[in-house]
Structure formats: C-alpha cells, structure tokens
Design an enzyme around this catalytic site. Structure first.
Site, PDB file in Angstrom:
ATOM      1  N   THR A 281       0.980  -1.155  -0.114  1.00  0.00           N
ATOM      2  CA  THR A 281       0.001  -0.147   0.045  1.00  0.00           C
ATOM      3  C   THR A 281       1.006   1.265  -0.144  1.00  0.00           C
ATOM      4  OG1 THR A 281      -1.967  -1.019   1.119  1.00  0.00           O
ATOM      5  CG2 THR A 281      -1.713   1.334   1.301  1.00  0.00           C
ATOM      6  N   PHE A 283       1.393   5.373   0.663  1.00  0.00           N
ATOM      7  CA  PHE A 283       0.885   6.415   1.606  1.00  0.00           C
ATOM      8  C   PHE A 283       1.500   7.675   0.701  1.00  0.00           C
ATOM      9  CE2 PHE A 283       0.521   2.683   3.921  1.00  0.00           C
ATOM     10  CZ  PHE A 283      -0.631   2.580   4.806  1.00  0.00           C
TER      11      PHE A 283
END
Length: 383
Positions: A281, A283
C-alpha cells in the site's frame, strides 16, 4: 570453556567500544542538525523537513553499504535495516530541530500508523484521527505538522476517499513524500477453528485484499466493515466484555496487522492470509509544502479538460510529447456537474524540471484545461 569466555569478553568489550563511538557520532550529528535548524530560522521559507534531503541520505547509505560489503566480501546488512536505522536517527535529530506532530488515520496500530512511524521514527508525536478528512483538517490548520494518508493498494487500487479530498480545490495541502508499505494480513479470533467462524470484520481494504482466501476458507462467513482494522478488534473485545447478545464474539474473526496482538485480546489463528504476498500500500505524506528535487522524483497532479472527443488524449499528449512517463492515471467524478470527471496522475520527474513545467503550462493553456500540482516528492521503495 574458560578460553571461550575469555574470547567472548574481549569481543564484547570491543563491541562496547564501538557502541560508545556510535553514540558520540550520533550526538555529533544531532548537534550539526541543530545548527541546520538555527540557520533555517533566518529564512521563513525554508522548511525544516526536507524529504529530498532525507531520501538522498538514505540512498547514499544504501549504496555505501552495498559497496562496502562487496569490497570486504562480506554479507550485506539488509537494506531494510539500514533504512530503519537511518530513519530513526534522522527522526531523532529532526525532533531536536523542530518537534513534530504527525496526523494519521487511527487508532494506534493501523497500517497508517505503521507507515507514519516508518517515515518519521519513534521520536515524533502522533495524532490519531477518526477520518481521513480530519487528517487533512489537522494539517491544513497547522495543528499537525504533517499527515499520512493511504492513496492506493497495488492490487485493490485507489483509496477513493483520499482522492476525493485531494480533488477538493478548496484544500490547501501538498504531497511532500510517499511511503510504500508491504502489507500482510492475519486472522485473529476467539474461535477454536475456521469452522466456528460466522463473521469476519475489518476495514474494507483488507477485506478486499483477502477476498480470495475468504472465498476459499470462509465462504459462508458474513463480512462486516469497520472504520479500521484495530477498531474491528476493539469491537469484538467490547462484545466479549459486555456479553453482547447481538454479536457473538466467540464466532467472530478480525483481519488486520500483527500489531493487533499488542492492542487487543484476540488470539492469532492464521498468518499471511492476503491473496498476494507482495501486497503493498502506498501512502502520501501531506503538509504545507512539497519537496525540492532529489534527482529521482514523482509529481502528482489533478487535472481536467473540456469534454470532447480526444479530450484525454489532449491531456496525455502534453506529457508523451516531452518523454514524461505516467506511472498512474485514473478518473473520479468532479462532484460539480453530472458525468464530469477529473483525472489524477502521477508522472515521472519534478515540477521544477523544464519538461514537466512545460507540460503543466501547456495543459493550463488548452481550452477548458485545468491542472493543479498536488506535490513533487522523492520516489520511495517498499519497506
């Protein structure tokens, strides 16, 4: 045995001496960082947190680590260890230069919290927010120095609430860094076996990232969404404490990070249930400025153009004609007019690069063209 103890004593004394040297060098680095902070006080425009400088330091240390191992014919210290060590050193020095408050989507222990601490170290103060909108608000108001928000998963795609906040033209925040976090999901439950689980609870993203595993191993379980993985664990623990008649805690499971073992009573039943084990993921670190060029950068944009045949081509051609690569592009409703869209794009290069600046200016000059630079920042690698 006595000879071994004698040898170990000598080696341990040598290690102690090296540790003393390391501590003094870290203290020396902190003093120099303090002088940098004092010098910046003379300029109101000089940010104390400069991601491009940090990226350059870590890239240089990783390269030197590899070169030293090769020349000495030794095993290389893992890149992850070098990165973590220097992040903590840089974070500690930065905290001495200027105390920081970092906002993130809480509660403590979420993947956002992990990403924030990987970027800023353990010395910073962390502010858990209940919504992504609150993270933006805290940064925009100056109550938080920086914020960390999820923007996309390698397999599930964009985190649309984050994109919608960036699409809000009234927002005055910039992307100054990116963090790529390797994601592993685990199954926690009071149930004795998978056969005893009727409900699986988590944030929507982990539920999606474990869809295949759930379909195979828990095909009949009800999936329930929570505001975060840690909150899901808290809900089950609260149901247990209250002997809830509406939620049978003995037949509930939670998907989340390993940090749940430190923040809830739920036992760990199954490790690494994500469908893709290279799951990552991404960010964004948001603040009131972006980053100077580091030599290896990306720029994030939101843009739109008059709706007509070839409209998207007209946007992309401004980059393609200059040899600028697009690493991501996707559309979101503008929420201003029915069936009107804005496009989010990440491009290779820095906003100050001649080619990038030229492409931005060209899009702005096109009929109906609009473009907003969300920020330029150093390219990161998965942690």
């Amino acid at each position: 045995m006595a000879e071994l103890e004698k040898k170990l004593t000598v080696l341990r004394q040598a290690i102690d001496a090296v540790d003393d040297e390391l501590l003094e060098l870290i203290r020396k680095r902190a003093r120099l960082a303090g002088q940098v902070g004092e010098a910046k006080q003379d300029s109101a425009d000089a940010p104390f947190y400069v991601p491009s400088r940090e990226a350059s330091i870590i890239r240089r240390m990783l390269a030197r680590n590899a070169e030293a191992a090769t020349s000495a014919h030794e095993s290389k210290i893992p890149d992850e260890a070098i990165h973590g060590i220097y992040r903590e050193i840089i974070g500690a020095c930065l905290a001495l230069e200027h105390p920081m408050t970092i906002a993130y989507l809480g509660p403590e222990g979420t993947f956002s919290h992990t990403a924030a601490s990987r970027q800023f170290g353990s010395t910073a103060k962390y502010l858990a927010c209940s919504t992504l909108e609150q993270v933006f608000d805290e940064v925009e108001s100056g109550r938080a120095t920086y914020g960390v928000v999820p923007v996309e998963n390698a397999f599930e795609g964009a985190v649309t609430p984050t994109l919608d906040l960036f699409a809000d033209m009234e927002r005055d925040v910039f992307i100054c860094a990116e963090v790529q976090l390797s994601i592993h999901h685990h199954l926690f439950t009071y149930a004795e076996s998978l056969a005893d689980i009727d409900v699986v609870m988590s944030h929507p993203q982990p539920l999606g990232q474990c869809r295949g595993w759930l379909s195979e191993h828990l095909p009949n379980a009800q999936l329930m969404e929570a505001s975060s993985t840690i909150r899901a664990a808290q809900i089950v623990d609260e149901a247990k404490a209250a002997a809830s008649p509406t939620l049978d805690w003995r037949r509930c499971a939670v998907i989340g990070p390993y940090s749940i073992v430190d923040r809830a009573g739920l036992p760990l039943l199954q490790r690494n249930i994500e469908d893709f084990h290279d799951n990552t993921t991404r960010f964004f670190v948001i603040g009131q400025h972006d980053s100077p060029a580091s030599g290896e950068d990306k720029t994030s944009l939101v843009m739109s153009i008059r709706d007509e045949p070839g409209a998207l081509h007209h946007l992309i051609s401004s980059f393609a004609d200059r040899g600028i690569g697009l690493t991501r592009i996707e559309s979101r409703p503008s929420k201003k007019k029915l069936w009107e869209y804005v496009f989010f794009a990440d491009i290779q290069g820095h906003r100050d690069d001649k080619a990038v600046a030229g492409a931005i200016a060209e899009i702005q000059a096109k009929p109906g063209g609009f473009i907003k630079v969300l920020g330029s920042y150093p390219v990161s690698k998965p942690l």
